[in-house]
Enzyme design. Structure first.
Site, PDB file in Angstrom:
ATOM      1  N   TYR A  33       0.835  -1.196   0.000  1.00 33.73           N
ATOM      2  CA  TYR A  33       0.000   0.000   0.000  1.00 33.73           C
ATOM      3  C   TYR A  33       0.868   1.242   0.000  1.00 33.73           C
ATOM      4  O   TYR A  33       2.082   1.166   0.220  1.00 33.73           O
ATOM      5  CB  TYR A  33      -0.950   0.002   1.215  1.00 33.73           C
ATOM      6  CG  TYR A  33      -0.283   0.297   2.532  1.00 33.73           C
ATOM      7  CD1 TYR A  33       0.545  -0.637   3.139  1.00 33.73           C
ATOM      8  CD2 TYR A  33      -0.463   1.521   3.168  1.00 33.73           C
ATOM      9  CE1 TYR A  33       1.169  -0.363   4.341  1.00 33.73           C
ATOM     10  CE2 TYR A  33       0.153   1.804   4.378  1.00 33.73           C
ATOM     11  CZ  TYR A  33       0.970   0.849   4.958  1.00 33.73           C
ATOM     12  OH  TYR A  33       1.599   1.123   6.142  1.00 33.73           O
ATOM     13  N   ARG A 100      -7.895 -20.264  -1.792  1.00 36.38           N
ATOM     14  CA  ARG A 100      -6.853 -20.131  -0.768  1.00 36.38           C
ATOM     15  C   ARG A 100      -5.817 -21.250  -0.845  1.00 36.38           C
ATOM     16  O   ARG A 100      -6.147 -22.426  -0.696  1.00 36.38           O
ATOM     17  CB  ARG A 100      -7.477 -20.094   0.627  1.00 36.38           C
ATOM     18  CG  ARG A 100      -6.470 -19.739   1.708  1.00 36.38           C
ATOM     19  CD  ARG A 100      -7.098 -19.694   3.085  1.00 36.38           C
ATOM     20  NE  ARG A 100      -6.133 -19.223   4.076  1.00 36.38           N
ATOM     21  CZ  ARG A 100      -5.160 -19.962   4.581  1.00 36.38           C
ATOM     22  NH1 ARG A 100      -5.028 -21.224   4.218  1.00 36.38           N
ATOM     23  NH2 ARG A 100      -4.319 -19.455   5.470  1.00 36.38           N
ATOM     24  N   LYS A 147       6.616  -1.916   1.889  1.00 37.69           N
ATOM     25  CA  LYS A 147       5.418  -1.341   2.520  1.00 37.69           C
ATOM     26  C   LYS A 147       4.251  -2.301   2.326  1.00 37.69           C
ATOM     27  O   LYS A 147       3.371  -2.111   1.484  1.00 37.69           O
ATOM     28  CB  LYS A 147       5.123   0.059   1.949  1.00 37.69           C
ATOM     29  CG  LYS A 147       4.221   0.887   2.864  1.00 37.69           C
ATOM     30  CD  LYS A 147       4.279   2.344   2.497  1.00 37.69           C
ATOM     31  CE  LYS A 147       3.217   3.183   3.184  1.00 37.69           C
ATOM     32  NZ  LYS A 147       3.359   3.330   4.618  1.00 37.69           N
ATOM     33  N   GLU A 180      12.282   2.168  14.255  1.00 38.68           N
ATOM     34  CA  GLU A 180      11.407   3.266  13.809  1.00 38.68           C
ATOM     35  C   GLU A 180      10.147   3.241  14.657  1.00 38.68           C
ATOM     36  O   GLU A 180      10.024   2.422  15.568  1.00 38.68           O
ATOM     37  CB  GLU A 180      11.068   3.110  12.323  1.00 38.68           C
ATOM     38  CG  GLU A 180      10.370   1.809  11.982  1.00 38.68           C
ATOM     39  CD  GLU A 180      10.088   1.620  10.494  1.00 38.68           C
ATOM     40  OE1 GLU A 180      10.028   2.612   9.760  1.00 38.68           O
ATOM     41  OE2 GLU A 180       9.921   0.457  10.091  1.00 38.68           O
ATOM     42  N   LEU A 205      11.199   1.143   7.118  1.00 43.35           N
ATOM     43  CA  LEU A 205      10.658   1.663   5.867  1.00 43.35           C
ATOM     44  C   LEU A 205      11.424   2.946   5.522  1.00 43.35           C
ATOM     45  O   LEU A 205      11.586   3.811   6.391  1.00 43.35           O
ATOM     46  CB  LEU A 205       9.169   1.971   6.020  1.00 43.35           C
ATOM     47  CG  LEU A 205       8.496   2.420   4.723  1.00 43.35           C
ATOM     48  CD1 LEU A 205       8.322   1.214   3.794  1.00 43.35           C
ATOM     49  CD2 LEU A 205       7.139   3.045   5.000  1.00 43.35           C
TER      50      LEU A 205
HETATM   51  C1  LIG Z   1       6.496   1.687   9.665  1.00 43.98           C
HETATM   52  C2  LIG Z   1       6.561   3.023   9.011  1.00 43.98           C
HETATM   53  N1  LIG Z   1       7.716   3.686   9.002  1.00 43.98           N
HETATM   54  C3  LIG Z   1       7.836   4.906   8.431  1.00 43.98           C
HETATM   55  C4  LIG Z   1       6.743   5.518   7.839  1.00 43.98           C
HETATM   56  C5  LIG Z   1       6.899   6.879   7.207  1.00 43.98           C
HETATM   57  O1  LIG Z   1       6.857   6.793   5.808  1.00 43.98           O
HETATM   58  P1  LIG Z   1       6.384   8.027   4.920  1.00 43.98           P
HETATM   59  O2  LIG Z   1       7.189   9.194   5.367  1.00 43.98           O
HETATM   60  O3  LIG Z   1       6.723   7.610   3.540  1.00 43.98           O
HETATM   61  O4  LIG Z   1       4.928   8.213   5.168  1.00 43.98           O
HETATM   62  C6  LIG Z   1       5.515   4.858   7.816  1.00 43.98           C
HETATM   63  C7  LIG Z   1       4.346   5.485   7.172  1.00 43.98           C
HETATM   64  O5  LIG Z   1       3.282   4.964   7.132  1.00 43.98           O
HETATM   65  C8  LIG Z   1       5.419   3.579   8.403  1.00 43.98           C
HETATM   66  O6  LIG Z   1       4.260   2.898   8.411  1.00 43.98           O
END
Ligand SMILES: Cc1ncc(COP(=O)(O)O)c(C=O)c1O
Length: 286
Positions: A33, A100, A147, A180, A205
């Protein structure tokens, strides 16, 4: 005004938007997503978000179901039909609808849903007072750079944060380093004035907001280092904050029971926040 969503080629009333029970996104979280912020009806950093979407798809060996241009048009149409001025657009792609079974189906047709909505600006207290983060072990999988819609550990972490009256949960790896937030990237300003955020690897991410804030920080002449930082270092930091498309530079003034700095949002954080909010207004593309 009733909301409109996009489901596999059709615009449908949001209340009637459905996916099949055999959708692998629903059964296995076999999907990806993206979320793009909209400011003044314009997309903030749309291109890097769509680049990351394509990368996530590729890493999971999924195919983009439409041309990038077509996807851009769908997103614009959703903003138009839903009269979004300031808010977000969300898009999700899952591998297929198929009986499935764990292996990929032979004929996998990527499924797409998307929607857009207005959202209220964060309350003034967020910038004035900052927010609290709690911490917990990072129990996620080894490919957090993708993501993926498989967000259960993030959901549980955010829920615990809410129950503790906190805004975010910072996740901590086995070595005691902060990876994070549950839905944001984590930053600190050390006592020496260094701006630090973890370098991108498979444990986090690569946030689009992180990247932009990085660029803006360089423009501001700030001393920026991408490296791991421990929870102990974060608790002893002068400032801390988080970034994401929907939480742009939110000051963190408490981590667990530890007050950060003097307990007020720090000057570097506020400067970057102001700079980023300006960037959002200026840099959006129609
Ligand atoms: C786990 C995680 N880390 C970092 C981010 C930040 O990413 P972005 O700045 O691209 O929204 C998100 C955003 O949804 C996230 O879900």
């Amino acid at each position: 005004m009733s909301r409109v969503a996009y489901v596999n080629g059709r615009y449908v009333p949001h209340s009637e938007a459905r996916v099949h029970i055999d959708d692998r996104g629903y059964q296995f979280a076999d999907g990806v997503y993206e979320v793009v912020a909209i400011v003044g009806q314009r997309f903030v950093d749309e291109a890097p978000h769509l680049d990351r979407l394509e990368r996530s798809l590729k890493e999971l060996r999924m195919t983009m179901p439409m041309s990038r241009r077509s996807l851009e048009l769908v997103l614009r149409e959703l903003v138009r039909r839903n009269r979004v001025r300031n808010g977000i657009v969300y898009m999700q792609m899952s591998r297929a609808v198929a009986p499935r079974d764990h292996p990929f189906p032979k004929l996998a047709k990527t499924q797409v849903v998307a929607w857009a909505r207005n959202s209220k600006p964060a309350p003034a207290s967020v910038a004035e007072d900052g927010v609290k983060a709690i911490t917990m072990p990072d129990i996620r999988w080894g490919r957090c750079d993708i993501k993926s819609t498989a967000l259960l550990p993030n959901v549980l972490a955010k829920q615990l944060a809410r129950e503790a009256g906190a805004y975010e949960a910072w996740l901590v790896d086995e070595d005691g380093n902060v990876t994070e937030g549950s839905s944001s990237n984590a930053w600190i300003v050390t006592s020496k004035g260094e701006l630090v955020t973890r370098s991108t690897d498979e444990a986090i991410l690569a946030g689009v907001t992180r990247r932009t804030v990085h660029e803006l920080a360089k423009e501001e002449g700030l001393r920026l280092v991408e490296r791991k930082f421990s929870l102990a270092e974060a608790k002893g930091a002068r400032e801390a904050f988080v970034t994401s498309a929907s939480s742009p530079v939110v000051p963190v003034t408490q981590i667990d029971e530890q007050v950060i700095g003097n307990g007020k949002p720090g000057s570097t954080t506020l400067k970057l926040r102001e700079r980023y909010l300006r960037y959002m207004v200026e840099a959006g593309v129609a």
